[in-house]
Write a protein that holds these residues in place. Structure first.
Motif, PDB file in Angstrom:
ATOM      1  N   SER A  38       0.913  -1.220   0.066  1.00  7.10           N
ATOM      2  CA  SER A  38       0.031   0.082  -0.014  1.00  7.10           C
ATOM      3  C   SER A  38       0.874   1.140   0.004  1.00  7.10           C
ATOM      4  O   SER A  38       0.349   2.505   0.285  1.00  7.10           O
ATOM      5  N   ALA A  39       2.236   1.105  -0.418  1.00  9.67           N
ATOM      6  CA  ALA A  39       3.156   2.357  -0.540  1.00  9.67           C
ATOM      7  C   ALA A  39       3.700   2.756  -1.814  1.00  9.67           C
ATOM      8  O   ALA A  39       4.373   1.781  -2.316  1.00  9.67           O
ATOM      9  N   PRO A  40       3.568   3.685  -2.231  1.00  9.88           N
ATOM     10  CA  PRO A  40       4.042   4.121  -3.706  1.00  9.88           C
ATOM     11  C   PRO A  40       5.652   4.333  -3.556  1.00  9.88           C
ATOM     12  O   PRO A  40       6.080   4.734  -2.418  1.00  9.88           O
ATOM     13  N   SER A  41       6.185   4.081  -4.483  1.00 10.46           N
ATOM     14  CA  SER A  41       7.538   4.314  -4.501  1.00 10.46           C
ATOM     15  C   SER A  41       8.143   5.484  -4.191  1.00 10.46           C
ATOM     16  O   SER A  41       9.287   5.682  -3.488  1.00 10.46           O
ATOM     17  N   SER A  42       7.790   6.654  -4.437  1.00 12.89           N
ATOM     18  CA  SER A  42       8.231   8.028  -3.940  1.00 12.89           C
ATOM     19  C   SER A  42       7.964   8.117  -2.584  1.00 12.89           C
ATOM     20  O   SER A  42       8.750   8.767  -1.912  1.00 12.89           O
ATOM     21  N   PHE A  43       7.028   7.238  -1.996  1.00 16.70           N
ATOM     22  CA  PHE A  43       6.792   7.462  -0.361  1.00 16.70           C
ATOM     23  C   PHE A  43       7.755   6.495   0.064  1.00 16.70           C
ATOM     24  O   PHE A  43       8.442   7.230   1.178  1.00 16.70           O
ATOM     25  N   VAL A  44       8.154   5.542  -0.391  1.00 13.01           N
ATOM     26  CA  VAL A  44       9.402   4.460  -0.054  1.00 13.01           C
ATOM     27  C   VAL A  44      10.574   5.385  -0.004  1.00 13.01           C
ATOM     28  O   VAL A  44      11.232   5.557   1.009  1.00 13.01           O
ATOM     29  N   LEU A  45      10.696   6.122  -1.015  1.00 18.40           N
ATOM     30  CA  LEU A  45      12.004   6.976  -1.246  1.00 18.40           C
ATOM     31  C   LEU A  45      12.324   7.806  -0.312  1.00 18.40           C
ATOM     32  O   LEU A  45      13.408   7.855   0.387  1.00 18.40           O
ATOM     33  N   ARG A  46      11.220   8.616   0.043  1.00 13.46           N
ATOM     34  CA  ARG A  46      11.478   9.600   0.670  1.00 13.46           C
ATOM     35  C   ARG A  46      11.802   9.159   2.349  1.00 13.46           C
ATOM     36  O   ARG A  46      12.736   9.651   3.030  1.00 13.46           O
ATOM     37  N   TYR A  47      10.755   8.504   2.984  1.00  7.11           N
ATOM     38  CA  TYR A  47      11.058   7.757   4.238  1.00  7.11           C
ATOM     39  C   TYR A  47      12.121   6.780   4.419  1.00  7.11           C
ATOM     40  O   TYR A  47      12.870   7.098   5.618  1.00  7.11           O
ATOM     41  N   ALA A  48      12.597   6.000   3.556  1.00  4.13           N
ATOM     42  CA  ALA A  48      13.856   5.460   3.420  1.00  4.13           C
ATOM     43  C   ALA A  48      14.706   5.877   3.592  1.00  4.13           C
ATOM     44  O   ALA A  48      15.823   5.800   4.463  1.00  4.13           O
ATOM     45  N   THR A  49      15.078   7.166   2.817  1.00  5.27           N
ATOM     46  CA  THR A  49      16.228   7.817   2.922  1.00  5.27           C
ATOM     47  C   THR A  49      16.408   8.588   4.046  1.00  5.27           C
ATOM     48  O   THR A  49      17.486   8.710   4.540  1.00  5.27           O
ATOM     49  N   ARG A  50      15.195   9.365   4.202  1.00  8.29           N
ATOM     50  CA  ARG A  50      15.666  10.123   5.394  1.00  8.29           C
ATOM     51  C   ARG A  50      15.741   9.227   6.752  1.00  8.29           C
ATOM     52  O   ARG A  50      16.697   9.849   7.503  1.00  8.29           O
ATOM     53  N   ASN A  51      15.211   8.262   6.663  1.00  7.94           N
ATOM     54  CA  ASN A  51      15.336   7.700   8.150  1.00  7.94           C
ATOM     55  C   ASN A  51      16.615   6.708   8.066  1.00  7.94           C
ATOM     56  O   ASN A  51      17.259   6.481   9.279  1.00  7.94           O
ATOM     57  N   ARG A  52      17.039   6.489   6.864  1.00  6.60           N
ATOM     58  CA  ARG A  52      18.477   5.706   6.943  1.00  6.60           C
ATOM     59  C   ARG A  52      19.645   6.977   7.285  1.00  6.60           C
ATOM     60  O   ARG A  52      20.453   6.191   8.189  1.00  6.60           O
ATOM     61  N   VAL A  53      19.565   8.022   6.978  1.00  2.00           N
ATOM     62  CA  VAL A  53      20.498   9.059   7.492  1.00  2.00           C
ATOM     63  C   VAL A  53      20.280   9.197   9.030  1.00  2.00           C
ATOM     64  O   VAL A  53      21.186   9.043   9.933  1.00  2.00           O
ATOM     65  N   TRP A  54      18.983   9.139   9.529  1.00  2.86           N
ATOM     66  CA  TRP A  54      18.734   9.290  10.975  1.00  2.86           C
ATOM     67  C   TRP A  54      19.163   8.360  11.816  1.00  2.86           C
ATOM     68  O   TRP A  54      19.814   8.387  12.918  1.00  2.86           O
ATOM     69  N   PRO A 101      31.895   7.540   2.903  1.00  2.00           N
ATOM     70  CA  PRO A 101      31.538   6.300   2.125  1.00  2.00           C
ATOM     71  C   PRO A 101      29.844   6.587   1.973  1.00  2.00           C
ATOM     72  O   PRO A 101      29.284   6.535   1.016  1.00  2.00           O
ATOM     73  N   ALA A 102      29.354   6.731   3.223  1.00  2.00           N
ATOM     74  CA  ALA A 102      27.935   6.995   3.361  1.00  2.00           C
ATOM     75  C   ALA A 102      27.465   8.005   2.701  1.00  2.00           C
ATOM     76  O   ALA A 102      26.323   7.911   1.918  1.00  2.00           O
ATOM     77  N   ALA A 103      28.128   8.998   2.947  1.00  2.00           N
ATOM     78  CA  ALA A 103      27.408  10.418   1.950  1.00  2.00           C
ATOM     79  C   ALA A 103      27.873  10.319   0.654  1.00  2.00           C
ATOM     80  O   ALA A 103      26.840  11.045  -0.282  1.00  2.00           O
ATOM     81  N   LEU A 104      28.981   9.863   0.309  1.00  2.00           N
ATOM     82  CA  LEU A 104      29.236   9.620  -1.252  1.00  2.00           C
ATOM     83  C   LEU A 104      27.977   8.763  -2.022  1.00  2.00           C
ATOM     84  O   LEU A 104      27.684   9.052  -2.998  1.00  2.00           O
ATOM     85  N   ILE A 105      27.562   7.441  -1.341  1.00  2.00           N
ATOM     86  CA  ILE A 105      27.005   6.650  -1.759  1.00  2.00           C
ATOM     87  C   ILE A 105      25.306   7.141  -1.780  1.00  2.00           C
ATOM     88  O   ILE A 105      24.558   7.439  -2.798  1.00  2.00           O
ATOM     89  N   LEU A 106      24.949   8.075  -0.849  1.00  2.00           N
ATOM     90  CA  LEU A 106      23.726   8.857  -0.906  1.00  2.00           C
ATOM     91  C   LEU A 106      23.636   9.936  -2.038  1.00  2.00           C
ATOM     92  O   LEU A 106      22.503  10.134  -2.601  1.00  2.00           O
ATOM     93  N   ALA A 107      24.891  10.662  -1.984  1.00  2.00           N
ATOM     94  CA  ALA A 107      25.093  11.780  -3.141  1.00  2.00           C
ATOM     95  C   ALA A 107      24.699  11.031  -4.687  1.00  2.00           C
ATOM     96  O   ALA A 107      23.974  11.292  -5.263  1.00  2.00           O
ATOM     97  N   ALA A 108      25.378   9.726  -4.661  1.00  2.00           N
ATOM     98  CA  ALA A 108      25.636   9.162  -6.087  1.00  2.00           C
ATOM     99  C   ALA A 108      24.124   8.733  -6.329  1.00  2.00           C
ATOM    100  O   ALA A 108      23.637   8.909  -7.383  1.00  2.00           O
ATOM    101  N   GLY A 109      23.424   8.125  -5.091  1.00  2.00           N
ATOM    102  CA  GLY A 109      21.743   7.818  -5.402  1.00  2.00           C
ATOM    103  C   GLY A 109      21.170   8.748  -5.964  1.00  2.00           C
ATOM    104  O   GLY A 109      20.217   8.748  -6.774  1.00  2.00           O
ATOM    105  N   ALA A 110      21.216  10.013  -5.071  1.00  2.00           N
ATOM    106  CA  ALA A 110      20.377  10.910  -5.593  1.00  2.00           C
ATOM    107  C   ALA A 110      20.819  11.735  -6.910  1.00  2.00           C
ATOM    108  O   ALA A 110      19.612  11.944  -7.568  1.00  2.00           O
ATOM    109  N   LEU A 111      21.795  11.618  -7.219  1.00  2.00           N
ATOM    110  CA  LEU A 111      22.135  11.985  -8.663  1.00  2.00           C
ATOM    111  C   LEU A 111      21.725  11.012  -9.756  1.00  2.00           C
ATOM    112  O   LEU A 111      21.139  11.437 -10.859  1.00  2.00           O
ATOM    113  N   ALA A 112      21.722   9.846  -9.382  1.00  2.00           N
ATOM    114  CA  ALA A 112      20.987   8.921 -10.283  1.00  2.00           C
ATOM    115  C   ALA A 112      19.458   8.878 -10.300  1.00  2.00           C
ATOM    116  O   ALA A 112      19.124   8.682 -11.548  1.00  2.00           O
ATOM    117  N   ASP A 113      19.033   9.376  -9.185  1.00  2.00           N
ATOM    118  CA  ASP A 113      17.495   9.384  -9.234  1.00  2.00           C
ATOM    119  C   ASP A 113      17.239  10.637  -9.966  1.00  2.00           C
ATOM    120  O   ASP A 113      16.017  10.789 -10.729  1.00  2.00           O
TER     121      ASP A 113
END
Length: 641
Positions: free
Chosen positions: A223-239, A256-268
């Motif tokens: 019952s969760a759309p992909s943009s919903f998952v992306l928002r909460y999974a990314t934010r909560n992963r950082v927290w 490396p965590a910051a680089l991976i998150l930045a690379a993922g954001a650029l790919a998205d």
């Protein structure tokens, strides 16, 4: 729906958070109603759904429903349910997760075997394709990324093992541990809240395990759309990363965590999903002050060293990239299992037959003479054979049970059918036999008596007899190893006991029934060949020992036997047709990949055996091209798996 305040306190409280769950919710509760463990209550917190799913629920005596006035999110709603719960175990269950009948019983049994475990996870299978994993435990990489272990990969049996954390879609939490660390972090709303909880439980000194018999089928993100998952999974992963990682681990992983998150954001951004990702990162940074304050409170109460915490993390980049399973053996697992009774243990023999000859009657006679009951799994033989065996079973006075499959389901699946029947019958020991495996006199009694005399018998998971055959091609030896690098072909002679066995052929294996609860059953996907090798190495990885008993004999025939001449020399060979060569080499590669590190000595031995099989097909056998093609196909299938 039901006021349970006047009823006895249950051992287990199942917490279900529902939101727009549709027909999944009723199916989830139907599965709960079929549980073999009955000492439970269920609390459904409905997050202001509008789909009518809660209104359509059938009243049940163990069910309560709490209606929230808005969508509280997974974390808050679970904490709300936990506050109402009365059980000493809190079990979270998603409404789109459907439990097998033994699920709750397995979770509770594992929790009671391991009092140091703050949580116990399930083996989650995809509901749409239960031959694939939805996840086994939640590995957490040092860069802060977590995932369901092995998701979408072919499912296979796993042993009871330690994991970093568990997936809250279907997990047990020890109430004292859950409450001591404050439950789920309510800021998370949903996603990564179970990872964050797992980190805090680790920091508080608790461990996490998964257990093989706790099986659910899970739809996942129903019952969760992909943009919903992306928002909460990314934010909560950082927290979660900032809150939970001890200082040295945080320092090692932050770049490396910051680089991976930045690379993922650029790919998205390239794929059109960048807005959700960048907004999530901005939201995570906006809450940085509160996150760091929470970090100080969490780290100030830490009871483990940074090194102890780091050891539980996944560090391999390959496991991370493959989203692989990361299971750690439990060193003391054998000591936590109850021993079979010394006197009058119940023995059930499981015989698998396919197009048997007259030897089957001798097998059944010996089984009935030495076991309390025989389960015969007939694997789709000719109708006249099945009719004859049905008549024999009917005339056995209930001591011979026939499971007649309409077609050949394979050795592994047939053995699993027999194992299930034996366990349901209350077996203490289970004897596996093929339709041409004839036990010698007192074989079972001799193996059990040998087990009784072993000072460290709690470690023993399987006993195997000395094999003989009419052709004299079987040498009475057992492959043994004391460590990972050595290997010996230990003679198994009358009067001898061989310890530290690496694997035992299935025919004649006498298995402690309770061991199956923690190492799992046979791998259905193998169909035939290497089923026993894979099980034996899994048994060894879990810390159990295989013991060979020289005074116990089994008359057995291994494959087709032929003689061949090369350069004037005559050689007696055990051989197989092309289709069997394919399954042998496919399955042996699977075993190499899965258990090769259990014994590097055995791995080298089996690689050599594979090369010898190729040479044997070239030098001695007919249909060379067909057999070589089958071997190559098997190897490729094993590596692609």
């Amino acid at each position: 729906m039901t006021d349970l305040t006047e009823t006895p306190t249950p051992a287990v409280s199942v917490l279900i958070v529902a939101w727009q769950s549709g027909d999944h919710l009723a199916r989830c509760l139907d599965a709960l109603d079929r549980q073999s463990w009955r000492d439970f209550e269920a609390i459904v917190v409905d997050n202001a759904s509008s789909d009518g799913a809660v209104e359509r629920l059938v009243p049940r005596p163990w069910l309560r429903v709490d209606r929230a006035d808005r969508n509280l999110g997974f974390a808050v709603a679970n904490n709300r349910a936990a506050a109402q719960a009365r059980g000493r175990y809190l079990v979270t269950l998603n409404p789109d997760a459907f439990a097998e009948p033994g699920w709750l019983a397995a979770l509770v049994a594992a929790a009671e075997r391991h009092p140091q475990a703050g949580s116990v996870g399930s083996v989650q299978l995809l509901d749409a394709d239960p031959t694939a994993f939805d996840g086994v435990g939640d590995p957490l990489h040092a860069v802060g990324a977590a995932w369901r272990g092995g998701r979408l990969r072919p499912a296979h049996p796993v042993s009871e093992s330690e994991v970093f954390g568990v997936c809250a879609a279907a997990a047990l939490y020890r109430r004292e541990a859950f409450e001591a660390v404050g439950g789920f972090c309510e800021r998370f709303f949903c996603f990564y809240e179970d990872v964050d909880l797992g980190m805090r439980l680790r920091l508080a000194g608790w461990t996490a395990i998964v257990t093989p018999d706790a099986v659910v089928r899970h739809v996942g993100s129903a019952s969760a759309p992909s943009s919903f998952v992306l928002r909460y999974a990314t934010r909560n992963r950082v927290w979660a990363f900032l809150r939970g990682m001890p200082g040295p681990v945080l320092v090692a992983g932050v770049l490396p965590a910051a680089l991976i998150l930045a690379a993922g954001a650029l790919a998205d951004t390239v794929t059109g999903r960048g807005i959700a990702r960048w907004c999530a990162l901005r939201e995570a940074l906006a809450g940085l002050t509160q996150t760091l304050a929470e970090r100080r409170a969490i780290q100030d109460t830490r009871r483990v060293t940074p090194w102890e915490f780091a050891r539980a993390l996944t560090w391999s980049p390959f496991t991370y990239l493959r989203r692989g399973i990361d299971l750690r053996p439990l060193a003391d697992l054998p000591t936590r299992l109850e021993e079979p009774p010394e006197n009058t243990p119940r023995v059930v023999a499981v015989v698998v037959s396919y197009q048997p000859d007259e030897a089957l009657d001798r097998v059944l006679d010996a089984g009935l003479a030495q076991a309390d009951r025989v389960v015969l799994v007939e694997n789709g033989s000719a109708p006249d054979i099945q009719e004859r065996l049905a008549t024999r079973a009917a005339d056995s006075g209930g001591r011979l049970t026939l499971i007649a499959n309409p077609s050949n389901v394979g050795l592994a699946t047939a053995q699993n059918q027999g194992l299930a029947a034996a366990l349901a019958d209350g077996a203490d020991w289970i004897l596996l036999q093929d339709d041409d495996s004839v036990p010698g006199d007192s074989m079972v009694a001799t193996m059990i008596e040998t087990w009784r005399g072993l000072p460290d018998r709690r470690r023993v998971g399987l006993l195997t007899p000395r094999l003989t055959d009419p052709e004299g091609t079987l040498r009475a030896r057992l492959l043994t190893a004391r460590g990972r690098f050595d290997l010996a072909r230990t003679p198994l002679l009358p009067g001898t006991i061989a310890r530290n066995g690496l694997f035992a052929i299935a025919s004649g294996s006498l298995i402690r029934a309770r061991v199956l609860e923690v190492v799992g059953r046979m791998d259905d996907r193998f169909f035939i060949d290497y089923v026993d090798v894979e099980f034996s190495l899994r048994l060894r990885r879990a810390g159990f020992e295989i013991v060979g008993v020289g005074d116990a004999t089994l008359h057995h025939r291994l494959g087709e036997v032929k003689t061949a001449r090369l350069l004037g020399r005559t050689k007696t060979l055990s051989t197989h047709e092309a289709w069997r060569r394919r399954t042998i080499h496919r399955n042996r590669v699977r075993v190499w990949r899965r258990h090769g590190t259990v014994s590097l000595g055995w791995l080298a031995f089996d690689v050599t055996a594979a090369l010898y099989d190729v040479w044997k097909a070239i030098a001695y056998e007919n249909d060379k091209a067909a057999k070589l093609k089958a071997i190559v196909r098997g190897f490729l299938e094993g590596w692609r798996d």
